[in-house]
Motif scaffolding. Structure first.
Motif, PDB file in Angstrom:
ATOM      1  N   LEU A 134     106.426  -6.969  65.959  1.00  0.00           N
ATOM      2  CA  LEU A 134     105.846  -5.644  65.707  1.00  0.00           C
ATOM      3  C   LEU A 134     106.949  -4.605  65.832  1.00  0.00           C
ATOM      4  O   LEU A 134     107.912  -4.819  66.568  1.00  0.00           O
ATOM      5  N   ALA A 135     106.751  -3.459  65.211  1.00  0.00           N
ATOM      6  CA  ALA A 135     107.749  -2.383  65.354  1.00  0.00           C
ATOM      7  C   ALA A 135     107.814  -1.888  66.801  1.00  0.00           C
ATOM      8  O   ALA A 135     108.806  -1.312  67.213  1.00  0.00           O
ATOM      9  N   SER A 136     106.773  -2.155  67.582  1.00  0.00           N
ATOM     10  CA  SER A 136     106.747  -1.748  68.998  1.00  0.00           C
ATOM     11  C   SER A 136     107.365  -2.806  69.912  1.00  0.00           C
ATOM     12  O   SER A 136     107.150  -2.796  71.123  1.00  0.00           O
ATOM     13  N   ARG A 137     108.149  -3.712  69.341  1.00  0.00           N
ATOM     14  CA  ARG A 137     108.636  -4.896  70.068  1.00  0.00           C
ATOM     15  C   ARG A 137     109.384  -4.583  71.366  1.00  0.00           C
ATOM     16  O   ARG A 137     109.389  -5.378  72.292  1.00  0.00           O
ATOM     17  N   ASP A 138     110.033  -3.423  71.453  1.00  0.00           N
ATOM     18  CA  ASP A 138     110.830  -3.154  72.657  1.00  0.00           C
ATOM     19  C   ASP A 138     109.991  -2.677  73.836  1.00  0.00           C
ATOM     20  O   ASP A 138     110.495  -2.571  74.951  1.00  0.00           O
ATOM     21  N   VAL A 224     114.812  -9.753  50.923  1.00  0.00           N
ATOM     22  CA  VAL A 224     113.898  -8.657  51.207  1.00  0.00           C
ATOM     23  C   VAL A 224     113.955  -7.718  50.004  1.00  0.00           C
ATOM     24  O   VAL A 224     115.029  -7.310  49.577  1.00  0.00           O
ATOM     25  N   MET A 225     112.776  -7.421  49.483  1.00  0.00           N
ATOM     26  CA  MET A 225     112.726  -6.669  48.223  1.00  0.00           C
ATOM     27  C   MET A 225     111.715  -5.536  48.321  1.00  0.00           C
ATOM     28  O   MET A 225     110.654  -5.692  48.943  1.00  0.00           O
ATOM     29  N   LEU A 226     112.049  -4.379  47.769  1.00  0.00           N
ATOM     30  CA  LEU A 226     111.099  -3.268  47.678  1.00  0.00           C
ATOM     31  C   LEU A 226     110.688  -3.118  46.216  1.00  0.00           C
ATOM     32  O   LEU A 226     111.548  -3.071  45.333  1.00  0.00           O
ATOM     33  N   TYR A 274     104.326   1.290  47.417  1.00  0.00           N
ATOM     34  CA  TYR A 274     105.563   0.493  47.491  1.00  0.00           C
ATOM     35  C   TYR A 274     105.241  -0.779  48.260  1.00  0.00           C
ATOM     36  O   TYR A 274     104.468  -0.744  49.233  1.00  0.00           O
ATOM     37  N   LEU A 275     105.834  -1.883  47.845  1.00  0.00           N
ATOM     38  CA  LEU A 275     105.617  -3.171  48.526  1.00  0.00           C
ATOM     39  C   LEU A 275     106.936  -3.626  49.109  1.00  0.00           C
ATOM     40  O   LEU A 275     107.954  -3.639  48.413  1.00  0.00           O
ATOM     41  N   LEU A 276     106.910  -3.997  50.381  1.00  0.00           N
ATOM     42  CA  LEU A 276     108.098  -4.571  50.987  1.00  0.00           C
ATOM     43  C   LEU A 276     107.819  -6.066  51.140  1.00  0.00           C
ATOM     44  O   LEU A 276     106.883  -6.455  51.852  1.00  0.00           O
ATOM     45  N   VAL A 277     108.605  -6.871  50.448  1.00  0.00           N
ATOM     46  CA  VAL A 277     108.317  -8.307  50.410  1.00  0.00           C
ATOM     47  C   VAL A 277     109.496  -9.071  50.993  1.00  0.00           C
ATOM     48  O   VAL A 277     110.644  -8.828  50.624  1.00  0.00           O
ATOM     49  N   GLU A 278     109.197  -9.990  51.926  1.00  0.00           N
ATOM     50  CA  GLU A 278     110.242 -10.901  52.414  1.00  0.00           C
ATOM     51  C   GLU A 278     109.819 -12.304  51.989  1.00  0.00           C
ATOM     52  O   GLU A 278     108.704 -12.739  52.284  1.00  0.00           O
ATOM     53  N   THR A 279     110.710 -12.995  51.283  1.00  0.00           N
ATOM     54  CA  THR A 279     110.306 -14.293  50.723  1.00  0.00           C
ATOM     55  C   THR A 279     111.490 -15.249  50.588  1.00  0.00           C
ATOM     56  O   THR A 279     112.629 -14.798  50.449  1.00  0.00           O
ATOM     57  N   THR A 280     111.191 -16.521  50.637  1.00  0.00           N
ATOM     58  CA  THR A 280     112.217 -17.531  50.350  1.00  0.00           C
ATOM     59  C   THR A 280     112.003 -18.096  48.944  1.00  0.00           C
ATOM     60  O   THR A 280     112.750 -18.951  48.482  1.00  0.00           O
ATOM     61  N   GLY A 281     110.960 -17.623  48.285  1.00  0.00           N
ATOM     62  CA  GLY A 281     110.650 -18.153  46.953  1.00  0.00           C
ATOM     63  C   GLY A 281     111.069 -17.197  45.859  1.00  0.00           C
ATOM     64  O   GLY A 281     111.694 -16.165  46.092  1.00  0.00           O
ATOM     65  N   ASN A 282     110.705 -17.549  44.638  1.00  0.00           N
ATOM     66  CA  ASN A 282     110.959 -16.654  43.503  1.00  0.00           C
ATOM     67  C   ASN A 282     109.706 -15.843  43.239  1.00  0.00           C
ATOM     68  O   ASN A 282     108.601 -16.391  43.209  1.00  0.00           O
ATOM     69  N   LEU A 283     109.888 -14.543  43.054  1.00  0.00           N
ATOM     70  CA  LEU A 283     108.716 -13.716  42.801  1.00  0.00           C
ATOM     71  C   LEU A 283     108.405 -13.710  41.312  1.00  0.00           C
ATOM     72  O   LEU A 283     109.305 -13.664  40.481  1.00  0.00           O
ATOM     73  N   ASP A 284     107.112 -13.749  41.049  1.00  0.00           N
ATOM     74  CA  ASP A 284     106.658 -13.746  39.664  1.00  0.00           C
ATOM     75  C   ASP A 284     106.521 -12.290  39.205  1.00  0.00           C
ATOM     76  O   ASP A 284     105.429 -11.756  39.077  1.00  0.00           O
ATOM     77  N   SER A 296     118.195  -4.376  54.612  1.00  0.00           N
ATOM     78  CA  SER A 296     118.001  -3.215  55.491  1.00  0.00           C
ATOM     79  C   SER A 296     116.773  -2.383  55.093  1.00  0.00           C
ATOM     80  O   SER A 296     116.443  -1.395  55.733  1.00  0.00           O
ATOM     81  N   LEU A 297     116.058  -2.824  54.066  1.00  0.00           N
ATOM     82  CA  LEU A 297     114.897  -2.063  53.594  1.00  0.00           C
ATOM     83  C   LEU A 297     113.755  -2.005  54.621  1.00  0.00           C
ATOM     84  O   LEU A 297     112.879  -1.148  54.534  1.00  0.00           O
ATOM     85  N   TRP A 298     113.769  -2.917  55.593  1.00  0.00           N
ATOM     86  CA  TRP A 298     112.693  -2.933  56.586  1.00  0.00           C
ATOM     87  C   TRP A 298     112.556  -1.593  57.309  1.00  0.00           C
ATOM     88  O   TRP A 298     111.494  -1.234  57.789  1.00  0.00           O
ATOM     89  N   VAL A 299     113.666  -0.857  57.415  1.00  0.00           N
ATOM     90  CA  VAL A 299     113.622   0.413  58.151  1.00  0.00           C
ATOM     91  C   VAL A 299     112.585   1.367  57.542  1.00  0.00           C
ATOM     92  O   VAL A 299     111.940   2.135  58.253  1.00  0.00           O
ATOM     93  N   TYR A 300     112.373   1.295  56.221  1.00  0.00           N
ATOM     94  CA  TYR A 300     111.399   2.199  55.579  1.00  0.00           C
ATOM     95  C   TYR A 300     109.989   1.875  56.059  1.00  0.00           C
ATOM     96  O   TYR A 300     109.165   2.751  56.249  1.00  0.00           O
ATOM     97  N   ARG A 301     109.699   0.616  56.268  1.00  0.00           N
ATOM     98  CA  ARG A 301     108.367   0.232  56.726  1.00  0.00           C
ATOM     99  C   ARG A 301     108.223   0.425  58.239  1.00  0.00           C
ATOM    100  O   ARG A 301     107.221   0.942  58.721  1.00  0.00           O
ATOM    101  N   GLU A 302     109.254   0.043  58.972  1.00  0.00           N
ATOM    102  CA  GLU A 302     109.121   0.049  60.438  1.00  0.00           C
ATOM    103  C   GLU A 302     109.156   1.458  61.028  1.00  0.00           C
ATOM    104  O   GLU A 302     108.787   1.636  62.178  1.00  0.00           O
ATOM    105  N   SER A 303     109.605   2.432  60.257  1.00  0.00           N
ATOM    106  CA  SER A 303     109.682   3.806  60.798  1.00  0.00           C
ATOM    107  C   SER A 303     108.395   4.595  60.569  1.00  0.00           C
ATOM    108  O   SER A 303     108.293   5.741  60.999  1.00  0.00           O
TER     109      SER A 303
END
Ligand code: FAD
Length: 427
Positions: A134-138, A224-226, A274-284, A296-303
């Motif tokens: 979670l973004a509150s992890r600390d 990681v893709m936006l 906007y969609l933030l996607v983390e994947t090991t596969g190929n996106l269709d 580093s795109l996670w910062v947009y979601r986690e903030s």
């Protein structure tokens, strides 16, 4: 409570004076919730340093007829982690021991006060992963995340907190302790009643430690893709094999985060979602889909959560909608009368929506209107943050009577004098 009882004196004798706080300057951080929406008051903040001390504190409160509220990192978002009517605040943060990782069982025993960030770092050092993040992890703790059955971004691939709990140690309202943490990997000797603690929000027992499952990372390279999207339905079509996380946020969230964090626009163009996607596969994805790849795109979601808090005291509603009604719901929320500035984001793969509003002239009316929409569309009034004090009325109205009756009987059996977090669920 009998006036003859010196509750604070008894608590000081049990855990030491330094671990009992009554000065309002010192207790304020424990009685105000993370959003600033609720500020309560307490007879005393008590910070036990061992399970035995937790047991003694609970017994003292039970004998004095003094209700208590268990608290971990106080990052809960439904007002359940603070005392509202002078209850004793039982802080579990000092239960922060972490045992060595057991590679043979793929698990670790952690005290209730260990933060998610510390637990994750402990697992990482040995090449393993604790699944819930979670973004509150600390600040968020093992005990608090179990008590709320916390979810987060990786539920779609790794499951929620419930899926990680292999055993628990719990102090009950009479001061007795029951533990299943010293267990074998596969045991099936009747019902595991301690599972009832998961999601019980401090109303059935005090979690003092847990045995937690650790995962082996699959090692596959991930990206990681936006992606810009016109609708959430477009986002749902992106889901496929290899998906680790799929988060969404709306235009208002992105604009606010860029402003608050001084970040550049991460993707060309302007989109409703906007969609933030983390994947090991190929996106269709279609050739023309606007997308950008960068870890580093996670910062947009986690903030987002922190950014919205900076804009004013928010109304935060965490709900779930059927997939086929998510866009309709977003439109309907935006069409409501005067809910203030609206921010929509969430965990797409679970139909999870965080509806946040800031500056509503009447937050209670806005809350009623939004939850009413959720129910009318076949959604759920709580997806991952729990009920707390924010949704007690809605919980009773929208849960089937059989389940409410069962919950009442369990509460009656485990906490007949209702000393454990009495305002949550039943307040
Ligand atoms: C920036 C931010 C991002 C967040 N993101 C997410 C998210 O993605 N997913 C999600 O699910 N939540 C999220 N949350 C909400 C919050 O972090 C979780 O609910 C978390 O599980 C709370 O943990 P805590 O230790 O802070 O518990 P607290 O806030 O202290 O307590 C929460 C509830 O658990 C009870 N409790 C706490 N400790 C114990 C214990 N040891 N025994 C019994 N009861 C206990 C309390 O009485 C209370 O009812 C977020 C919060 C913030 C501030």
């Amino acid at each position: 409570m009998s006036p003859a009882v010196d509750l604070v004196g008894d608590l000081r004798e049990t855990v030491g004076s330094a671990q009992v706080l009554t000065d309002p300057d010192l207790t304020i951080g424990y009685v105000r919730d993370w959003t600033g929406r609720w500020t309560g008051n307490t007879t005393a903040v008590v910070r036990p340093g061992s399970v035995e001390e937790v047991q003694r504190v609970v017994r003292i409160c039970q004998e004095a007829g003094a209700p208590l509220v268990p608290q971990g990192g106080n990052t809960g978002l439904v007002g359940g982690s603070i005392p509202h009517r002078g209850e004793v605040l039982l802080s579990l943060r000092r239960l922060d021991w972490l045992r060595p990782i057991e590679h043979d069982t793929g698990s670790v025993i952690a005290g209730a006060g260990v933060t998610l960030g510390t637990l994750q770092a402990h697992a990482r050092k040995e090449g393993l992963v604790y699944a819930v993040d979670l973004a509150s992890r600390d600040s968020a703790t093992v005990g608090g995340t179990i008590a709320t059955n916390a979810g987060g971004a990786f539920v779609v691939s790794r499951g929620d907190t419930r899926r990680q709990v292999r055993g628990l140690e719990v102090v009950f309202a009479d001061g007795s302790v029951v533990s299943t943490i010293e267990t074998l990997p596969k045991v099936s000797t009747g019902p595991d009643l301690l599972q009832t603690m998961i999601g019980s929000e401090g109303t059935l027992g005090v979690i003092t430690s847990a045995r937690l499952h650790l995962s082996i990372p699959n090692g596959a390279e991930h990206m990681v893709m936006l992606i810009g999207a016109d609708t959430l339905a477009d986002g749902l079509r992106v889901m496929g094999p290899g998906l680790r996380a799929i988060e969404f946020f709306d235009r208002a969230c992105l604009e606010a985060v860029m402003e608050h964090r001084g970040l550049v626009r991460p993707i060309q163009g302007d989109f409703p979602f906007y969609l933030l996607v983390e994947t090991t596969g190929n996106l269709d994805l279609e050739e023309s889909s606007p997308a950008v790849v960068d870890r580093s795109l996670w910062v947009y979601r986690e903030s987002i959560t922190e950014t919205i808090n900076g804009l004013g005291v928010p109304l935060k509603l965490d709900v779930a909608l059927p997939f086929d009604r998510m866009d309709e719901f977003a439109d309907a929320v935006r069409a409501l009368d005067a809910p203030g500035a609206i921010f929509l984001y969430g965990h797409l793969a679970e139909g999870n929506f965080h509806v946040n509003t800031v500056g509503s002239p009447d937050p209670d009316r806005a809350s009623e209107a939004i939850l009413g929409l959720v129910v009318s569309m076949g959604g759920a009034i709580a997806s991952e943050h729990g009920i707390g004090v924010a949704k007690t009325g809605w919980w009773r109205r929208t849960t089937d009577p059989g389940s409410i009756e069962l919950a009442r009987r369990v509460k009656e059996a485990l906490d007949p004098n209702r000393i454990l977090n009495p305002q949550v669920f039943w307040g």
